[in-house]
Every structure is written in C-alpha cells, then in structure tokens.
Scaffold this motif. Structure first.
Motif, short mmCIF file in Angstrom:
data_model
loop_
_atom_site.label_atom_id
_atom_site.label_comp_id
_atom_site.label_asym_id
_atom_site.label_seq_id
_atom_site.Cartn_x
_atom_site.Cartn_y
_atom_site.Cartn_z
N ARG A 77 0.85 -1.20 0.00
CA ARG A 77 0.00 0.00 0.00
C ARG A 77 0.89 1.24 0.00
O ARG A 77 2.04 1.21 0.44
N PHE A 78 0.32 2.33 -0.47
CA PHE A 78 1.04 3.60 -0.47
C PHE A 78 0.04 4.74 -0.40
O PHE A 78 -1.16 4.56 -0.62
N VAL A 142 -3.61 3.44 -1.91
CA VAL A 142 -4.21 2.12 -1.83
C VAL A 142 -4.71 1.95 -0.41
O VAL A 142 -3.95 2.10 0.55
N GLU A 143 -6.00 1.67 -0.27
CA GLU A 143 -6.57 1.50 1.05
C GLU A 143 -7.41 0.23 1.12
O GLU A 143 -7.74 -0.37 0.09
N ASP A 144 -7.79 -0.13 2.35
CA ASP A 144 -8.45 -1.41 2.59
C ASP A 144 -9.85 -1.46 2.00
O ASP A 144 -10.21 -2.37 1.27
N ASP A 145 -10.68 -0.46 2.33
CA ASP A 145 -12.06 -0.42 1.84
C ASP A 145 -12.57 1.00 2.01
O ASP A 145 -11.77 1.93 2.15
N ASP A 146 -13.89 1.20 2.02
CA ASP A 146 -14.45 2.54 2.10
C ASP A 146 -14.65 3.04 3.53
O ASP A 146 -15.25 4.09 3.74
N GLY A 147 -14.20 2.29 4.51
CA GLY A 147 -14.35 2.76 5.88
C GLY A 147 -15.47 2.05 6.62
O GLY A 147 -16.17 1.19 6.09
N TRP A 148 -15.64 2.44 7.87
CA TRP A 148 -16.54 1.72 8.76
C TRP A 148 -18.02 1.84 8.36
O TRP A 148 -18.84 1.03 8.78
N LEU A 149 -18.38 2.83 7.55
CA LEU A 149 -19.77 2.99 7.14
C LEU A 149 -20.13 2.11 5.94
O LEU A 149 -21.28 2.02 5.57
N SER A 150 -19.15 1.45 5.32
CA SER A 150 -19.38 0.68 4.11
C SER A 150 -19.06 -0.79 4.35
O SER A 150 -18.43 -1.16 5.34
N VAL A 157 -8.49 -8.10 -0.95
CA VAL A 157 -8.97 -7.09 -1.90
C VAL A 157 -8.78 -5.70 -1.30
O VAL A 157 -9.25 -5.42 -0.21
N ASP A 158 -8.07 -4.83 -2.00
CA ASP A 158 -7.91 -3.43 -1.62
C ASP A 158 -8.45 -2.57 -2.75
O ASP A 158 -8.98 -3.09 -3.75
N GLN A 159 -8.31 -1.25 -2.62
CA GLN A 159 -8.75 -0.39 -3.71
C GLN A 159 -7.78 0.78 -3.90
O GLN A 159 -7.25 1.32 -2.94
N LEU A 160 -7.57 1.11 -5.16
CA LEU A 160 -6.85 2.32 -5.52
C LEU A 160 -7.85 3.46 -5.46
O LEU A 160 -8.93 3.37 -6.06
#
Length: 204
Positions: A77-78, A142-150, A157-160
């Motif tokens: 991740r970066f 690059v982050e894990d997901d959309d956060g605690w609300l999602s 699986v991560d997301q750019l």
C-alpha cells in the motif's frame, strides 16, 4: 446557455456524460440518496468516478472520488499527495516522506509506504509520474475499503483511491485521471503487487 450555466459553468452531469461517451464507459444517473457516477472498465477492473459529501461542523464539503478495487497480491500500500505548508510542517515533525529517486517528483509530493523498494519500483514508470503531476490537486492511495460505514472487502482485496475537494468538471483532467488509474493498476501488476483478476466488488 441558461443563466445558471453562465454563472456556474457547465453542469457536472453534462461533463460526466460526455466523459463516459469518450472513454466508452457507463454514466449512471442519480437515484434515491445516490449521486450520479461513471463506471469504466480497465481489463478486469472497474473504475468508478463519483462524488461524496463530508459534514464539517455546519457545512458540507463535496469531494470528487475515483475508486478501483483489485486483488492485492502482497499487501503493498502507499499514499501520495502534493506538498504544501502543512505537509512541510509535518516533515519537520518527523512525518514520513520517502524519496523514490526522481528529485523533481520527490520535491512536489509526499509519498508514504511500508515498502520503500516496491514504492520506488512503482514510480520508476515515467508515464505514471507524468500523469500524477498533471493533476493540480491529488491524493492517491491504496486503502483497505471505504471505511466503517461501508461493507468490508473480502480478504486480499484493496482499492486504488483518488480524492480531492470539490467537483471536477474539467473533462481533460478527468480523462487523464482515468488513464492514471489504468497505468497505476498495470504498474502494480508489473511489480507483482496486483492480479489482473476481477475482485467482484460492486459499489451500490
């Protein structure tokens, strides 16, 4: 041209519909509690452009966002964003800022990661550096997901993600942003940090 268009410029949806046509993507109209968005394909990945709103005190700040989930092969991740007054202050207080070996690029951006070697391999791509520099305002990570609300993404699986304050209505910047995502995802595969597999993530 309407008086509102003369005052505020073209509507976001008009520009984003044109973008979808020019990059062979899908424009999805807004619906209940969901703003309009553009969904484009890059090989097996889906790149989604939309906006979201964050409440700050009594005001609401709108962000333009682009996301592309992918299967992260090694957990690399970066985070990258343009330097400014507060980032310079942060550096003086010990905030991480990795040099990737290209002085002009390093001078313009704060770049963070736990894997300095992979980071340098990622940004060894000159086209990628050029596309990043073309964005006047940028936060790319690059982050894990959309956060605690999602909903949480599956394991691996991560997301750019790209986020900036405001609504981008410059079609050339938006097209360059789409190319930036394609180039970044391809480079992540080349450095063995991503698979060219469909992560099977659908944003509602």
């Amino acid at each position: 041209m309407s008086k509102l268009k003369k005052l505020f410029g073209p509507y976001k949806n008009d520009i984003w519909k044109q973008l979808a046509q020019e990059i062979d993507a899908d424009f999805i109209e807004s619906r209940f509690l969901k703003d309009s968005k553009v969904e484009a394909s890059v090989k097996e990945w889906t790149v989604t452009l939309d906006t979201f709103v964050v409440p700050v005190g009594k005001v609401f700040i709108t962000y333009t966002r682009m996301r592309a989930p992918y299967v992260n092969k090694d957990g690399f991740r970066f985070k990258l964003y343009r330097k400014g007054f507060f980032s310079d202050l942060g550096k003086k207080m010990g905030m991480q800022d990795i040099d990737v070996g290209f002085p002009e690029f390093d001078d313009r951006f704060i770049i963070q990661s736990k894997d300095e070697h992979k980071l340098q391999r990622l940004f060894a791509n000159p086209k990628l550096r050029e596309l990043i520099d073309a964005q006047p305002d940028i936060s790319l990570e690059v982050e894990d997901d959309d956060g605690w609300l999602s909903a949480k993404f599956p394991e691996g699986v991560d997301q750019l993600t790209f986020k900036v304050v405001g609504v981008i209505k410059d079609i050339e910047l938006l097209k360059q942003l789409y190319v930036l995502f394609a180039e970044t995802l391809n480079q992540l595969c080349l450095i063995d940090s991503a698979y060219e597999d469909d992560p099977n993530i659908i944003f509602k």
